[in-house]
Design a protein around this motif. Sequence first.
Motif, mmCIF file in Angstrom:
data_model
loop_
_atom_site.group_PDB
_atom_site.id
_atom_site.type_symbol
_atom_site.label_atom_id
_atom_site.label_comp_id
_atom_site.label_asym_id
_atom_site.label_seq_id
_atom_site.Cartn_x
_atom_site.Cartn_y
_atom_site.Cartn_z
ATOM 1 N N GLU A 1 46.275 86.229 46.227
ATOM 2 C CA GLU A 1 45.407 86.719 47.296
ATOM 3 C C GLU A 1 45.062 88.197 47.077
ATOM 4 O O GLU A 1 43.922 88.611 47.277
ATOM 5 C CB GLU A 1 46.077 86.516 48.650
ATOM 6 C CG GLU A 1 46.210 85.065 49.030
ATOM 7 C CD GLU A 1 47.059 84.841 50.271
ATOM 8 O OE1 GLU A 1 46.914 83.761 50.876
ATOM 9 O OE2 GLU A 1 47.872 85.715 50.636
ATOM 10 N N CYS B 1 41.351 90.087 46.249
ATOM 11 C CA CYS B 1 40.815 91.231 47.000
ATOM 12 C C CYS B 1 40.582 92.447 46.106
ATOM 13 O O CYS B 1 40.216 93.512 46.586
ATOM 14 C CB CYS B 1 41.772 91.604 48.137
ATOM 15 S SG CYS B 1 41.800 90.417 49.482
ATOM 16 N N PHE C 1 39.535 86.206 51.246
ATOM 17 C CA PHE C 1 40.191 87.131 50.328
ATOM 18 C C PHE C 1 39.173 87.596 49.296
ATOM 19 O O PHE C 1 38.952 86.959 48.271
ATOM 20 C CB PHE C 1 41.410 86.466 49.685
ATOM 21 C CG PHE C 1 42.499 86.217 50.677
ATOM 22 C CD1 PHE C 1 43.427 87.203 50.967
ATOM 23 C CD2 PHE C 1 42.575 85.013 51.360
ATOM 24 C CE1 PHE C 1 44.422 86.991 51.903
ATOM 25 C CE2 PHE C 1 43.563 84.793 52.302
ATOM 26 C CZ PHE C 1 44.485 85.786 52.578
ATOM 27 N N THR C 2 38.541 88.720 49.607
ATOM 28 C CA THR C 2 37.468 89.258 48.785
ATOM 29 C C THR C 2 37.557 90.786 48.804
ATOM 30 O O THR C 2 38.042 91.360 49.787
ATOM 31 C CB THR C 2 36.097 88.764 49.305
ATOM 32 O OG1 THR C 2 35.071 89.166 48.419
ATOM 33 C CG2 THR C 2 35.802 89.270 50.698
ATOM 34 N N PRO C 3 37.134 91.456 47.756
ATOM 35 C CA PRO C 3 37.219 92.927 47.740
ATOM 36 C C PRO C 3 36.406 93.571 48.862
ATOM 37 O O PRO C 3 35.320 93.107 49.203
ATOM 38 C CB PRO C 3 36.620 93.292 46.376
ATOM 39 C CG PRO C 3 36.795 92.078 45.547
ATOM 40 C CD PRO C 3 36.647 90.915 46.502
ATOM 41 N N ARG C 4 36.962 94.639 49.428
ATOM 42 C CA ARG C 4 36.302 95.447 50.457
ATOM 43 C C ARG C 4 36.574 96.911 50.140
ATOM 44 O O ARG C 4 37.694 97.273 49.851
ATOM 45 C CB ARG C 4 36.886 95.133 51.839
ATOM 46 C CG ARG C 4 36.814 93.689 52.214
ATOM 47 C CD ARG C 4 37.631 93.452 53.467
ATOM 48 N NE ARG C 4 37.792 92.018 53.654
ATOM 49 C CZ ARG C 4 38.162 91.474 54.770
ATOM 50 N NH1 ARG C 4 38.439 92.220 55.810
ATOM 51 N NH2 ARG C 4 38.280 90.168 54.872
ATOM 52 N N SER D 1 42.953 95.472 50.878
ATOM 53 C CA SER D 1 41.819 96.333 50.540
ATOM 54 C C SER D 1 42.129 97.817 50.718
ATOM 55 O O SER D 1 41.548 98.653 50.037
ATOM 56 C CB SER D 1 40.601 95.952 51.375
ATOM 57 O OG SER D 1 40.176 94.652 51.022
ATOM 58 N N PRO E 1 43.787 90.442 54.130
ATOM 59 C CA PRO E 1 42.767 91.046 53.267
ATOM 60 C C PRO E 1 42.477 92.514 53.594
ATOM 61 O O PRO E 1 42.221 93.313 52.694
ATOM 62 C CB PRO E 1 41.528 90.178 53.506
ATOM 63 C CG PRO E 1 42.072 88.860 53.907
ATOM 64 C CD PRO E 1 43.313 89.185 54.702
ATOM 65 N N ARG E 2 42.548 92.870 54.857
ATOM 66 C CA ARG E 2 42.316 94.265 55.258
ATOM 67 C C ARG E 2 43.391 95.182 54.659
ATOM 68 O O ARG E 2 43.094 96.272 54.167
ATOM 69 C CB ARG E 2 42.304 94.374 56.776
ATOM 70 C CG ARG E 2 41.853 95.729 57.264
ATOM 71 C CD ARG E 2 41.815 95.789 58.739
ATOM 72 N NE ARG E 2 43.221 95.831 59.192
ATOM 73 C CZ ARG E 2 43.589 95.852 60.446
ATOM 74 N NH1 ARG E 2 42.697 95.792 61.395
ATOM 75 N NH2 ARG E 2 44.852 95.911 60.774
#
Length: 183
Positions: free
Chosen positions: A144, A148, A46-49, A123, A119-120
């Motif tokens: 979460e 993101c 769970f990270t920014p994209r 984002s 996550p997609r």
Amino acid sequence: QRIAGILNHTDQVLCLAKSSYNQLLSFGVHAEKLDDFKYWIDLDTFTPRPEKHPTFTVLFVGRLIKKKGASVLAEVAKHMSQIKFVFIGTGPEEEYLRKQTKKHRNIIFLGKIPHESLPRYFSKADTLCVPSQYPEGFAHVPMEAVACGLPVVASNKGALPEVLDKSVSILVNPTIENLRLAI
């Protein structure tokens, strides 16, 4: 009385929210038995994209039951046709959302999505909406989403104000009009 009797004989009781902690204290559970526990988020997943959708998109992720507020958010969507509303989840309100998808082009129902794919979707969206109509517990989904980089519009009920603050969210009484204005 019975709850306090049982819990006072444990080594430790972990509480996710301050409201749970205070409720157990009021039942007579000793404060030294109580401690905080917070969910953790896998920040590798769970990270920014940088994948934003060209149309402003509001995302709902959760169980499709009345008290989670998906149908309330669908009503908001009917008044905001220029915004896309995407619903992810399963439950008794699935059929209602399928019908709304056929009537309103800005409502999209995706059903169940694997957790590792969330996550997609976080984002690509512009905001997550958590319109819970009840005192929600210490919710995982908004955490979460924030991990993101997704801001959240959420109910001000339950433990959501403990999960979210003004730097990442707008908290409102979850009526159709309040949600519409916050979005």
